[in-house]
Design an enzyme around this catalytic site. Structure first.
Site, PDB file in Angstrom:
ATOM      1  N   GLY A  43      35.639  65.473  34.355  1.00 10.67           N
ATOM      2  CA  GLY A  43      34.539  65.589  34.954  1.00 10.67           C
ATOM      3  C   GLY A  43      34.554  65.893  36.558  1.00 10.67           C
ATOM      4  O   GLY A  43      35.109  66.766  37.179  1.00 10.67           O
ATOM      5  N   SER A 110      42.671  66.581  35.002  1.00 12.41           N
ATOM      6  CA  SER A 110      41.610  67.221  35.818  1.00 12.41           C
ATOM      7  C   SER A 110      41.030  66.129  36.634  1.00 12.41           C
ATOM      8  O   SER A 110      41.663  65.691  37.567  1.00 12.41           O
ATOM      9  CB  SER A 110      40.645  67.833  34.872  1.00 12.41           C
ATOM     10  OG  SER A 110      39.688  68.608  35.417  1.00 12.41           O
ATOM     11  N   TRP A 111      39.628  65.879  36.850  1.00 13.73           N
ATOM     12  CA  TRP A 111      39.236  64.847  37.506  1.00 13.73           C
ATOM     13  C   TRP A 111      40.073  63.758  37.171  1.00 13.73           C
ATOM     14  O   TRP A 111      40.063  62.547  38.037  1.00 13.73           O
ATOM     15  CB  TRP A 111      37.736  64.788  37.370  1.00 13.73           C
ATOM     16  CG  TRP A 111      37.308  63.319  37.691  1.00 13.73           C
ATOM     17  CD1 TRP A 111      36.894  62.313  37.043  1.00 13.73           C
ATOM     18  CD2 TRP A 111      37.030  63.023  39.214  1.00 13.73           C
ATOM     19  NE1 TRP A 111      36.444  61.230  37.882  1.00 13.73           N
ATOM     20  CE2 TRP A 111      36.522  61.520  39.085  1.00 13.73           C
ATOM     21  CE3 TRP A 111      37.386  63.495  40.488  1.00 13.73           C
ATOM     22  CZ2 TRP A 111      36.286  60.933  40.317  1.00 13.73           C
ATOM     23  CZ3 TRP A 111      37.049  62.722  41.515  1.00 13.73           C
ATOM     24  CH2 TRP A 111      36.436  61.446  41.685  1.00 13.73           C
ATOM     25  N   ASP A 265      46.020  78.050  34.486  1.00 17.20           N
ATOM     26  CA  ASP A 265      44.674  77.125  34.604  1.00 17.20           C
ATOM     27  C   ASP A 265      44.001  77.774  35.791  1.00 17.20           C
ATOM     28  O   ASP A 265      44.208  77.908  37.072  1.00 17.20           O
ATOM     29  CB  ASP A 265      45.103  75.646  35.192  1.00 17.20           C
ATOM     30  CG  ASP A 265      44.019  74.765  35.199  1.00 17.20           C
ATOM     31  OD1 ASP A 265      43.093  75.056  35.353  1.00 17.20           O
ATOM     32  OD2 ASP A 265      44.330  73.640  35.013  1.00 17.20           O
ATOM     33  N   HIS A 293      43.908  75.186  31.208  1.00 16.26           N
ATOM     34  CA  HIS A 293      43.359  73.989  31.808  1.00 16.26           C
ATOM     35  C   HIS A 293      43.407  72.548  30.797  1.00 16.26           C
ATOM     36  O   HIS A 293      43.680  71.849  31.133  1.00 16.26           O
ATOM     37  CB  HIS A 293      42.008  74.081  32.596  1.00 16.26           C
ATOM     38  CG  HIS A 293      41.549  72.863  33.184  1.00 16.26           C
ATOM     39  ND1 HIS A 293      42.220  72.222  34.292  1.00 16.26           N
ATOM     40  CD2 HIS A 293      40.511  71.983  32.988  1.00 16.26           C
ATOM     41  CE1 HIS A 293      41.625  71.163  34.818  1.00 16.26           C
ATOM     42  NE2 HIS A 293      40.541  70.907  33.918  1.00 16.26           N
TER      43      HIS A 293
END
Length: 316
Positions: A43, A110-111, A265, A293
């Site tokens: 996120g 990711s985050w 990605d 991703h």
């Protein structure tokens, strides 16, 4: 997802009250006396999913998952109050102390990779290793690429839908325009903007379009928290100093890490993983040739499970 470990249910789920406002949902799975590993979702604002438990051998790991502030089952949902990177880092440290753990392995994509790096640079003595996927360093150039110009050239059809909630006179700064919509009082416009923001990410997350991923990102509960919290963070450069995570990569010295990144990605281009790898001598970079991703793509899943198995051997 047969390459993951079998479905597993938590042996304990509970809530951690981290301040007067935020209550975090926590799950523990696997073996209580196993190697502690903390799963960090993406996120920010996405929340954990049941399949996230399955990257780890339940016979060897004490698997800990939690929904970050405003995300998933944590309350209040989609809240921006006292919601910054550094609040989340301190939440992790409160959780570690609550569990009575000396050290833990961090697993984030990711985050989740961003947050893992921020925590490891703040508390390096508490980290036994890092497994990171889809590196996101939260630099302005990365935000610009995905939310203003760059990825838009690869997905002009999806980009048109992403632009739709924003009036033409405000499209030169999409993040600011969305922030106005997502924090506005018009509930219908706020929800429409949230869905458009989140679906843009879901549509571009995989090398080959995956309707199930798009559907998940479009669910109102997920879309609202992810859109509001992501946009809030990106308006504030994720509360980092310029290029902070790379400049402070020296604090990772002695912490072993495996970086898994899809060659194609589009959300978090490979450049960031490559730069992190060059700044972190104790890391290993695995470039997945047929992936984008998402952690759910087959070759990425397999690489992540191999990484957790490798760390289980290393930390036993």
């Amino acid at each position: 997802m047969k390459d993951l470990y079998p479905d597993i249910e938590p042996f304990h789920h509970w809530r951690l009250q981290v301040d007067d406002v935020h209550s975090l949902y926590v799950e523990e799975c696997g073996r209580r006396t196993g190697i502690p590993v903390l799963f960090l979702h993406g996120g920010p604002g996405a929340g954990c999913e049941p399949y996230h438990r399955r990257f780890f051998d339940p016979e060897r790991y004490h698997i800990i998952l939690f929904d970050q502030r405003g995300s998933g089952h944590s309350t209040p949902h989609a809240s921006l109050q006292d919601n910054t990177t550094w609040h989340l880092v301190e939440d992790m440290e409160k959780l570690r102390r609550k569990l009575g753990l000396e050290k833990w392995l961090l697993f984030g994509g990711s985050w989740g990779s961003t947050l893992a790096l921020a925590y490891a640079q703040s508390y390096p003595e508490r980290v036994s290793g890092l497994i990171l996927r889809g590196i996101f360093l939260c630099r302005p150039r990365e935000i610009q690429w995905f939310y203003q110009e760059g990825a838009s050239r690869l997905f002009p059809d999806f980009w048109e839908d992403f632009q739709a909630p924003v009036t033409r006179d405000k499209r030169d700064d999409m993040v600011s325009a969305y922030h106005e919509l997502l924090t506005g009082k018009d509930e219908l416009r706020r929800m429409a903007a949230a869905k458009a923001w989140s679906v843009w990410e879901g549509r571009t997350a995989t090398l080959l379009h995956d309707e199930a991923v798009e559907h998940h990102f479009g669910q109102p509960h997920v879309a609202l928290s992810m859109a509001r919290i992501e946009c809030h963070y990106f308006m504030n450069n994720a509360f980092f100093q310029q290029n902070q995570l790379l400049e402070e990569a020296g604090k990772l010295a002695g912490i072993p890490g495996i970086i898994v990144h899809g060659r194609y990605d589009v959300i978090c281009p490979l450049e960031s993983a490559w730069e992190l790898y060059k700044h972190w001598p104790d890391s290993e970079l695995q470039i997945i040739p047929d992936a984008g991703h998402s952690a759910a793509e087959p070759a990425t899943r397999a690489a992540l499970v191999a990484a957790t198995d490798s760390f289980a051997d290393r930390l036993s």
